[in-house]
Design a protein around this motif. Sequence first.
Motif, PDB file in Angstrom:
ATOM      1  N   SER A   1       0.813  -1.221   0.000  1.00 13.14           N
ATOM      2  CA  SER A   1       0.000   0.000   0.000  1.00 13.14           C
ATOM      3  C   SER A   1       0.844   1.266   0.000  1.00 13.14           C
ATOM      4  O   SER A   1       0.331   2.351  -0.243  1.00 13.14           O
ATOM      5  CB  SER A   1      -0.954   0.004   1.188  1.00 13.14           C
ATOM      6  N   LEU A   2       2.134   1.169   0.212  1.00 15.08           N
ATOM      7  CA  LEU A   2       3.003   2.338   0.268  1.00 15.08           C
ATOM      8  C   LEU A   2       2.969   3.171  -1.011  1.00 15.08           C
ATOM      9  O   LEU A   2       2.828   4.391  -0.945  1.00 15.08           O
ATOM     10  CB  LEU A   2       4.439   1.912   0.613  1.00 15.08           C
ATOM     11  N   PRO A   3       3.053   2.581  -2.211  1.00 17.66           N
ATOM     12  CA  PRO A   3       2.992   3.421  -3.417  1.00 17.66           C
ATOM     13  C   PRO A   3       1.701   4.232  -3.523  1.00 17.66           C
ATOM     14  O   PRO A   3       1.725   5.380  -3.961  1.00 17.66           O
ATOM     15  CB  PRO A   3       3.097   2.411  -4.567  1.00 17.66           C
ATOM     16  N   ALA A   4       0.589   3.676  -3.111  1.00 15.24           N
ATOM     17  CA  ALA A   4      -0.682   4.413  -3.162  1.00 15.24           C
ATOM     18  C   ALA A   4      -0.661   5.587  -2.192  1.00 15.24           C
ATOM     19  O   ALA A   4      -1.140   6.675  -2.511  1.00 15.24           O
ATOM     20  CB  ALA A   4      -1.847   3.478  -2.835  1.00 15.24           C
ATOM     21  N   LEU A   5      -0.089   5.393  -1.016  1.00 15.29           N
ATOM     22  CA  LEU A   5      -0.004   6.485  -0.045  1.00 15.29           C
ATOM     23  C   LEU A   5       0.903   7.595  -0.553  1.00 15.29           C
ATOM     24  O   LEU A   5       0.596   8.770  -0.425  1.00 15.29           O
ATOM     25  CB  LEU A   5       0.514   5.956   1.299  1.00 15.29           C
ATOM     26  N   VAL A   6       2.023   7.232  -1.163  1.00 12.69           N
ATOM     27  CA  VAL A   6       2.943   8.222  -1.709  1.00 12.69           C
ATOM     28  C   VAL A   6       2.269   8.991  -2.843  1.00 12.69           C
ATOM     29  O   VAL A   6       2.347  10.211  -2.923  1.00 12.69           O
ATOM     30  CB  VAL A   6       4.257   7.556  -2.181  1.00 12.69           C
ATOM     31  N   ALA A   7       1.558   8.303  -3.713  1.00 13.48           N
ATOM     32  CA  ALA A   7       0.860   8.961  -4.820  1.00 13.48           C
ATOM     33  C   ALA A   7      -0.182   9.932  -4.300  1.00 13.48           C
ATOM     34  O   ALA A   7      -0.318  11.046  -4.804  1.00 13.48           O
ATOM     35  CB  ALA A   7       0.209   7.917  -5.731  1.00 13.48           C
ATOM     36  N   ASN A   8      -0.928   9.545  -3.276  1.00 13.22           N
ATOM     37  CA  ASN A   8      -1.929  10.430  -2.676  1.00 13.22           C
ATOM     38  C   ASN A   8      -1.283  11.658  -2.069  1.00 13.22           C
ATOM     39  O   ASN A   8      -1.764  12.764  -2.238  1.00 13.22           O
ATOM     40  CB  ASN A   8      -2.695   9.683  -1.585  1.00 13.22           C
TER      41      ASN A   8
ATOM     42  N   PRO B   1      -1.129  18.206  -2.444  1.00 11.34           N
ATOM     43  CA  PRO B   1      -0.776  19.627  -2.475  1.00 11.34           C
ATOM     44  C   PRO B   1      -1.263  20.337  -3.736  1.00 11.34           C
ATOM     45  O   PRO B   1      -1.745  21.466  -3.653  1.00 11.34           O
ATOM     46  CB  PRO B   1       0.751  19.624  -2.392  1.00 11.34           C
ATOM     47  N   SER B   2      -1.188  19.714  -4.899  1.00 15.55           N
ATOM     48  CA  SER B   2      -1.634  20.393  -6.110  1.00 15.55           C
ATOM     49  C   SER B   2      -3.151  20.576  -6.100  1.00 15.55           C
ATOM     50  O   SER B   2      -3.658  21.611  -6.547  1.00 15.55           O
ATOM     51  CB  SER B   2      -1.180  19.639  -7.361  1.00 15.55           C
ATOM     52  N   GLU B   3      -3.897  19.615  -5.602  1.00 17.00           N
ATOM     53  CA  GLU B   3      -5.346  19.753  -5.494  1.00 17.00           C
ATOM     54  C   GLU B   3      -5.695  20.819  -4.467  1.00 17.00           C
ATOM     55  O   GLU B   3      -6.597  21.630  -4.679  1.00 17.00           O
ATOM     56  CB  GLU B   3      -6.007  18.417  -5.132  1.00 17.00           C
ATOM     57  N   THR B   4      -4.983  20.834  -3.360  1.00 18.12           N
ATOM     58  CA  THR B   4      -5.211  21.852  -2.340  1.00 18.12           C
ATOM     59  C   THR B   4      -4.971  23.238  -2.920  1.00 18.12           C
ATOM     60  O   THR B   4      -5.760  24.163  -2.709  1.00 18.12           O
ATOM     61  CB  THR B   4      -4.304  21.603  -1.115  1.00 18.12           C
ATOM     62  N   GLU B   5      -3.902  23.389  -3.671  1.00 14.98           N
ATOM     63  CA  GLU B   5      -3.604  24.681  -4.284  1.00 14.98           C
ATOM     64  C   GLU B   5      -4.664  25.059  -5.310  1.00 14.98           C
ATOM     65  O   GLU B   5      -5.037  26.236  -5.419  1.00 14.98           O
ATOM     66  CB  GLU B   5      -2.210  24.674  -4.916  1.00 14.98           C
ATOM     67  N   ALA B   6      -5.182  24.095  -6.057  1.00 19.42           N
ATOM     68  CA  ALA B   6      -6.235  24.374  -7.043  1.00 19.42           C
ATOM     69  C   ALA B   6      -7.507  24.851  -6.345  1.00 19.42           C
ATOM     70  O   ALA B   6      -8.177  25.781  -6.810  1.00 19.42           O
ATOM     71  CB  ALA B   6      -6.512  23.137  -7.892  1.00 19.42           C
ATOM     72  N   VAL B   7      -7.853  24.231  -5.219  1.00 24.09           N
ATOM     73  CA  VAL B   7      -9.023  24.649  -4.443  1.00 24.09           C
ATOM     74  C   VAL B   7      -8.803  26.077  -3.934  1.00 24.09           C
ATOM     75  O   VAL B   7      -9.682  26.941  -4.057  1.00 24.09           O
ATOM     76  CB  VAL B   7      -9.276  23.665  -3.270  1.00 24.09           C
TER      77      VAL B   7
ATOM     78  N   PHE C   1      -6.448  30.871   4.922  1.00 24.07           N
ATOM     79  CA  PHE C   1      -6.821  29.464   4.777  1.00 24.07           C
ATOM     80  C   PHE C   1      -6.372  28.708   6.023  1.00 24.07           C
ATOM     81  O   PHE C   1      -5.187  28.503   6.223  1.00 24.07           O
ATOM     82  CB  PHE C   1      -6.174  28.850   3.532  1.00 24.07           C
ATOM     83  N   GLU C   2      -7.330  28.321   6.869  1.00 23.27           N
ATOM     84  CA  GLU C   2      -6.997  27.532   8.060  1.00 23.27           C
ATOM     85  C   GLU C   2      -7.038  26.048   7.769  1.00 23.27           C
ATOM     86  O   GLU C   2      -6.213  25.300   8.256  1.00 23.27           O
ATOM     87  CB  GLU C   2      -7.956  27.857   9.211  1.00 23.27           C
ATOM     88  N   GLN C   3      -8.026  25.611   6.977  1.00 25.26           N
ATOM     89  CA  GLN C   3      -8.176  24.182   6.740  1.00 25.26           C
ATOM     90  C   GLN C   3      -8.779  23.940   5.363  1.00 25.26           C
ATOM     91  O   GLN C   3      -9.761  24.575   4.991  1.00 25.26           O
ATOM     92  CB  GLN C   3      -9.070  23.573   7.811  1.00 25.26           C
ATOM     93  N   VAL C   4      -8.138  23.041   4.622  1.00 29.30           N
ATOM     94  CA  VAL C   4      -8.654  22.594   3.331  1.00 29.30           C
ATOM     95  C   VAL C   4      -8.693  21.072   3.378  1.00 29.30           C
ATOM     96  O   VAL C   4      -7.655  20.429   3.571  1.00 29.30           O
ATOM     97  CB  VAL C   4      -7.767  23.059   2.152  1.00 29.30           C
TER      98      VAL C   4
END
Length: 157
Positions: free
Chosen positions: A15-22, A27-33, A101-104
Motif C-alpha cells: 500500500s506504500l505506493p498508493a499512499l505516496v501517490a496520494n 498539495p496540487s489539489e489543495t492549491e487548485a481549491v 486558509f486555516e483548513q482545506v
Amino acid sequence: MPQFATSLLLAAVLSLPALVANAQQAPSETEAVKRTVTAFFDGMRRGDSTLVRRTLAPGAVFHGIGGRPGQPVALQTENINGFLKAVGTPHAEVWDERIKFEQVLIDANLASVWTPYEFYLGSKFSHCGYDSFQLVKLADGWKIAHIIDTRRKEKCK
C-alpha cells in the motif's frame, strides 16, 4: 516471523505506493481549491462579476448566519444573481474580504475550506467571521457549490 506479522508487513509494503501517490497529489489539489476561492475574492475586489461567476458551480447556494444584537440568530439565503449584480455594479468602495486558509479538506471531487475573514469597505473595517466553502471538482475544475458564513462586528481579532 509469525504468519500474521508477515501478512501485515506485506500489506503495508504493497500500500506504500498508493499512499505516496496520494501525498503527492494532495498539495496540487489543495492549491487548485485555494486558487478558486482566491479568484472568487479577487473578482469581488475588482468588481468583476464575470470572474466571480466563473468560480461558481451551477446551482451554487450562499447562506449567512447572523442577526441583530438582541435578536435570535437567523439563517439567511442570499440570491446569487443579486450578489453578482451587486459585485458588478460600480460602487465607491472596494469590497475587500481578507481571508486566511486555516483548513482545506479534500476527498475525491469534494473539498471543504474553512477561513476566518475580515471584510473592509475600502480601508474601513466592516465586519468579520468565518467562511465555510464546499467545492466540487467538475470537468472544468474546482467550483464553489456552497458558501456559508458568520458575521459579526465584535471579537474579530
